[in-house]
Motif scaffolding. Structure first.
Motif, PDB file in Angstrom:
ATOM      1  N   GLY A 246      33.143 -41.001  13.991  1.00  0.00           N
ATOM      2  CA  GLY A 246      32.263 -40.504  12.937  1.00  0.00           C
ATOM      3  C   GLY A 246      33.002 -40.343  11.621  1.00  0.00           C
ATOM      4  O   GLY A 246      32.515 -40.730  10.556  1.00  0.00           O
TER       5      GLY A 246
ATOM      6  N   ILE B 239      32.502 -42.153   7.865  1.00  0.00           N
ATOM      7  CA  ILE B 239      32.369 -41.404   6.611  1.00  0.00           C
ATOM      8  C   ILE B 239      33.374 -41.923   5.587  1.00  0.00           C
ATOM      9  O   ILE B 239      33.026 -42.184   4.427  1.00  0.00           O
ATOM     10  CB  ILE B 239      32.572 -39.899   6.864  1.00  0.00           C
ATOM     11  CG1 ILE B 239      31.422 -39.366   7.722  1.00  0.00           C
ATOM     12  CG2 ILE B 239      32.671 -39.135   5.561  1.00  0.00           C
ATOM     13  CD1 ILE B 239      31.565 -37.917   8.114  1.00  0.00           C
TER      14      ILE B 239
ATOM     15  N   ALA C  64      32.273 -45.280   4.287  1.00  0.00           N
ATOM     16  CA  ALA C  64      31.126 -45.169   3.378  1.00  0.00           C
ATOM     17  C   ALA C  64      31.567 -44.627   2.024  1.00  0.00           C
ATOM     18  O   ALA C  64      31.112 -45.097   0.980  1.00  0.00           O
ATOM     19  CB  ALA C  64      30.061 -44.273   3.996  1.00  0.00           C
TER      20      ALA C  64
ATOM     21  N   PRO D 204      25.955 -45.133   6.680  1.00  0.00           N
ATOM     22  CA  PRO D 204      27.071 -44.862   7.600  1.00  0.00           C
ATOM     23  C   PRO D 204      27.616 -43.453   7.447  1.00  0.00           C
ATOM     24  O   PRO D 204      28.028 -42.843   8.421  1.00  0.00           O
ATOM     25  CB  PRO D 204      28.129 -45.896   7.208  1.00  0.00           C
ATOM     26  CG  PRO D 204      27.542 -46.763   6.185  1.00  0.00           C
ATOM     27  CD  PRO D 204      26.217 -46.245   5.775  1.00  0.00           C
ATOM     28  N   LEU D 205      27.579 -42.919   6.229  1.00  0.00           N
ATOM     29  CA  LEU D 205      28.104 -41.578   5.985  1.00  0.00           C
ATOM     30  C   LEU D 205      27.277 -40.538   6.728  1.00  0.00           C
ATOM     31  O   LEU D 205      27.799 -39.699   7.465  1.00  0.00           O
ATOM     32  CB  LEU D 205      28.095 -41.289   4.483  1.00  0.00           C
ATOM     33  CG  LEU D 205      28.813 -40.021   4.037  1.00  0.00           C
ATOM     34  CD1 LEU D 205      29.584 -40.287   2.763  1.00  0.00           C
ATOM     35  CD2 LEU D 205      27.833 -38.899   3.798  1.00  0.00           C
TER      36      LEU D 205
ATOM     37  N   TYR E 261      25.218 -41.112   9.181  1.00  0.00           N
ATOM     38  CA  TYR E 261      25.306 -41.405  10.616  1.00  0.00           C
ATOM     39  C   TYR E 261      26.585 -40.809  11.200  1.00  0.00           C
ATOM     40  O   TYR E 261      26.572 -40.158  12.249  1.00  0.00           O
ATOM     41  CB  TYR E 261      25.280 -42.914  10.809  1.00  0.00           C
ATOM     42  CG  TYR E 261      25.118 -43.362  12.236  1.00  0.00           C
ATOM     43  CD1 TYR E 261      23.848 -43.464  12.805  1.00  0.00           C
ATOM     44  CD2 TYR E 261      26.209 -43.706  13.005  1.00  0.00           C
ATOM     45  CE1 TYR E 261      23.697 -43.879  14.106  1.00  0.00           C
ATOM     46  CE2 TYR E 261      26.065 -44.123  14.312  1.00  0.00           C
ATOM     47  CZ  TYR E 261      24.818 -44.216  14.859  1.00  0.00           C
ATOM     48  OH  TYR E 261      24.668 -44.621  16.150  1.00  0.00           O
ATOM     49  N   GLY E 262      27.694 -41.008  10.484  1.00  0.00           N
ATOM     50  CA  GLY E 262      28.971 -40.458  10.941  1.00  0.00           C
ATOM     51  C   GLY E 262      28.921 -38.939  11.001  1.00  0.00           C
ATOM     52  O   GLY E 262      29.398 -38.326  11.967  1.00  0.00           O
ATOM     53  N   ALA E 263      28.328 -38.323   9.989  1.00  0.00           N
ATOM     54  CA  ALA E 263      28.239 -36.863   9.965  1.00  0.00           C
ATOM     55  C   ALA E 263      27.399 -36.364  11.138  1.00  0.00           C
ATOM     56  O   ALA E 263      27.745 -35.369  11.791  1.00  0.00           O
ATOM     57  CB  ALA E 263      27.639 -36.403   8.637  1.00  0.00           C
TER      58      ALA E 263
ATOM     59  N   MET F   9      27.003 -37.853  13.994  1.00  0.00           N
ATOM     60  CA  MET F   9      27.807 -38.004  15.205  1.00  0.00           C
ATOM     61  C   MET F   9      28.750 -36.828  15.384  1.00  0.00           C
ATOM     62  O   MET F   9      28.853 -36.248  16.471  1.00  0.00           O
ATOM     63  CB  MET F   9      28.631 -39.291  15.112  1.00  0.00           C
ATOM     64  CG  MET F   9      27.961 -40.497  15.705  1.00  0.00           C
ATOM     65  SD  MET F   9      28.828 -41.981  15.195  1.00  0.00           S
ATOM     66  CE  MET F   9      30.404 -41.705  15.945  1.00  0.00           C
ATOM     67  N   ILE F  10      29.432 -36.471  14.298  1.00  0.00           N
ATOM     68  CA  ILE F  10      30.401 -35.371  14.376  1.00  0.00           C
ATOM     69  C   ILE F  10      29.690 -34.062  14.711  1.00  0.00           C
ATOM     70  O   ILE F  10      30.100 -33.317  15.601  1.00  0.00           O
ATOM     71  CB  ILE F  10      31.173 -35.245  13.047  1.00  0.00           C
ATOM     72  CG1 ILE F  10      32.110 -36.441  12.884  1.00  0.00           C
ATOM     73  CG2 ILE F  10      31.967 -33.953  12.998  1.00  0.00           C
ATOM     74  CD1 ILE F  10      32.871 -36.451  11.592  1.00  0.00           C
TER      75      ILE F  10
END
Lengths: 289, 326
Positions: free
Chosen positions: A101, A105, A108, B285-286, B288-290, B292-293
């Motif tokens: 994740g 980030i 991005a 993606p940002l 989505y990544g957040a 996920m975390i």
């Protein structure tokens, strides 16, 4: 022919230098925290973008920019330790997902800040050391080689000769016993994360003027680093360095004499063979698997 | 009876679903259906405790085999899809010899290496794999009619129904396997491998069996994909998709059969539809990544733990109501 061999050898030494910086950081983090940092390639990328922003953008002197990049990426490592790996200490798969994740980030943010396209960085120095007509070593590459030798020697000294390093190795070996001896596990984790991330950052910063800097550059770096730490044996710093050199030699020579895709195949096959013959890597021991 | 009604309602909703969506969303729905099979087959593999990073490449093996069988040998498409699954299972059996010497982290990375080698071989050898550009012009599934419905496979809706039936059938088989004595042995191999071994279970054989079955279904999902998009290349099966499969499984939770599927559906809808509709294209993606975390930090047992809590609460509520009657 001899010239070509010598030149390829020099290229391999350069490749081994930055690969070992990245791989040693990864091993250090895995050893102390027991977590696979998938975002390590993106820490490399962050280091490269520090150069894009400071050196190419704001005209900060190159080596100052590299130092700032090192600190910046080291702090990213501290952030990861505090926000992700410490809360997920008992959940290794969780740490893996969290680092994925974090990777997304960082990618991005790089895309949003600098665009998807590769960035051109003005060369730091055009100087070339010419051993002969055909055997040449650009000084910019020499910087990477020197940095690797100096930093890895310093790390070795730190780990084997200082009390901090002794505490770090103790908590990598047996966290519980180390904690009982009064070693702060959180403190050692923080140090390991800062050093590991910083090494990736400085590798990215120093190679930035030599490669194409783009938000997805971390991908091939992390794949290479994984191969290297597996061949060397997870958790073994010496193994990671030896494996970096071996991998760089094989990969550079196959790329020069055949092609890059075949070099990747050979590198991966080599790692698979090592795993089949000795499933814990060349320098690894079974207990950390 | 109400359970039966719920299933009918779900079925009706799934049939009606594509008619309320735009064309691009219908296409996403097809991919989602295929990915549900991919992630459900992945769960069977994780039952034995191993986390492979080769699963998406194995899916690609199914896609390439099915595509080549139709293109070079003229095999009828649905048959080639089945054969794609068989080839994927066979490749998995071959891979199991080196890979099952490893465990844990080493298996994770070893499987990645093995998968990557296969993928790079597709890239390197233009004959027959087409090199980096892959295979183009793969025969589509031939249109057919079942009386009241005409399947026209240029329409995503038709392919959604077709893939949906196949995926549902495969899920049913996977579910039956998991509930069978074989599936229980998979659990035993994971949680009590020493005890299982001491009780005469051939641990290695069961791990290989799980790997082969999971790979077979992954191969079928790959073949479904190949004959829908019509063109495949090595990059379609790279580590990026594998990372998605891994996160679907972990964010959804792997303790239940529906966990990974839930993760796949929720994260795909969030990523492909909600974030796109909100106009956050570059930030996707940002966010989505957040997510996920956050989900791994605050929902360590996956989305399935929410469902379990809800159903448990309902069971707890209905229990005291029933007790006076008893």
């Amino acid at each position: 022919m001899l010239d070509l061999l010598a030149q390829t050898g020099l290229n391999a030494v350069y490749a081994a230098s930055y690969i070992s910086l990245v791989a040693v950081g990864l091993v250090l983090i895995f050893g102390v925290m027991g977590v696979i940092n998938f975002a390590h390639g993106e820490l490399f990328m962050a280091g490269a973008y520090a150069i894009v922003a400071l050196y190419a953008g704001l005209n900060v002197p190159f080596f100052l920019a590299v130092a700032v990049g090192l600190l910046f990426v080291g702090c990213l490592g501290l952030l990861m330790e505090r926000a992700l790996f410490r809360p997920l200490k008992d959940n290794p798969l969780g740490g893996l997902v969290a680092s994925i994740g974090f990777l997304m980030i960082l990618q991005a943010l790089a895309v949003m800040g600098f665009g998807v396209r590769m960035v051109h960085i003005p060369p730091v120095t055009q100087e070339v050391i010419a051993f002969s007509d055909k055997v040449r070593l650009p000084v910019a590459r020499l910087y990477v080689i020197i940095a690797a030798i100096v930093l890895l020697s310093a790390l070795w000294y730190f780990l084997k000769r200082t009390r901090f390093g002794w505490a770090l190795r103790a908590s990598a070996q047996d966290p519980e016993a180390a904690a009982l001896q009064g070693i702060s596990i959180t403190q050692t984790a923080r140090i390991a994360m800062f050093i590991g991330a910083g090494l990736a950052g400085i590798a990215g910063a120093l190679t930035a003027p030599l490669v194409s800097v783009n938000p997805h550059m971390g991908h091939s770096v992390i794949v290479t680093a994984f191969i290297v730490i597996i061949v060397g044996g997870v958790g073994s710093l010496e193994g990671a360095i030896v494996a970096s050199v071996a991998y760089a030699l094989v990969h550079t020579f196959v790329t020069t004499f055949w092609d890059g895709v075949l070099a990747d195949i050979v590198g991966l096959s080599l790692m698979l063979v090592v795993l089949i013959v000795k499933p814990t890597g060349l320098f690894g021991s079974a207990d950390r698997a | 009876m109400p359970k039966f009604l719920i299933w009918v309602a779900v079925l009706a909703a799934l049939i009606a679903l594509p008619h309320g969506l735009s064309f691009s969303q219908q296409e996403i729905l097809v991919f989602l259906t295929i990915n549900v099979l991919l992630v459900a087959s992945y769960r069977l593999l994780t039952l034995t405790g191993e986390w492979s990073l080769a699963h998406v490449v194995i899916m690609g093996v199914g896609a390439y085999s099915s595509a080549l069988l139709t293109k070079k040998l003229g095999v009828y498409v649905p048959v080639s899809m089945l054969l794609g699954g068989v080839v994927a299972a066979l490749i998995a059996v071959l891979l199991s010899f080196p890979l099952f010497r490893m465990k844990g982290f080493y298996f994770l990375i070893g499987s990645f290496a093995a998968g990557e080698i296969i993928r790079l071989l597709w890239k390197r050898f233009r004959d027959p794999f087409g090199g980096a550009k892959g295979i183009k012009g793969i025969d589509p599934m031939p249109d057919f009619s079942i009386g009241f419905y005409q399947f026209d496979f240029f329409e995503p809706t038709s392919y959604y129904y077709f893939a949906g039936v196949i995926v549902a059938f495969c899920l049913w088989i996977l579910w039956r396997i998991e509930k069978s004595p074989v599936g229980l042995t998979f659990h035993a191999v994971h949680w009590q491998d020493k005890l299982a071994q001491a009780s005469g279970v051939n641990v290695r054989a069961y791990r290989t069996l799980a790997f082969a079955i999971a790979s077979g279904f992954a191969g079928i999902s790959g073949a479904l994909l190949a004959h829908y998009v019509g063109t495949i290349n090595p990059n379609a099966f790279d580590i990026d998709l594998m990372v998605f499969v891994l996160t679907w499984a972990i964010v959804g939770g792997t303790a239940t059969f529906y966990g990974p599927i839930l993760g796949c559906v929720v994260l795909t809808v969030l990523n492909e539809i909600v974030l796109r509709e909100l106009g956050l294209e570059q930030m996707r993606p940002l966010v989505y990544g957040a997510i996920m975390i956050l989900s791994i930090l605050f929902l360590p047992n996956g989305l399935e733990s929410i469902v379990q809590k809800l159903t448990k609460r309902r069971a707890a509520k209905s229990a005291p109501e029933r007790s006076p009657a008893e």
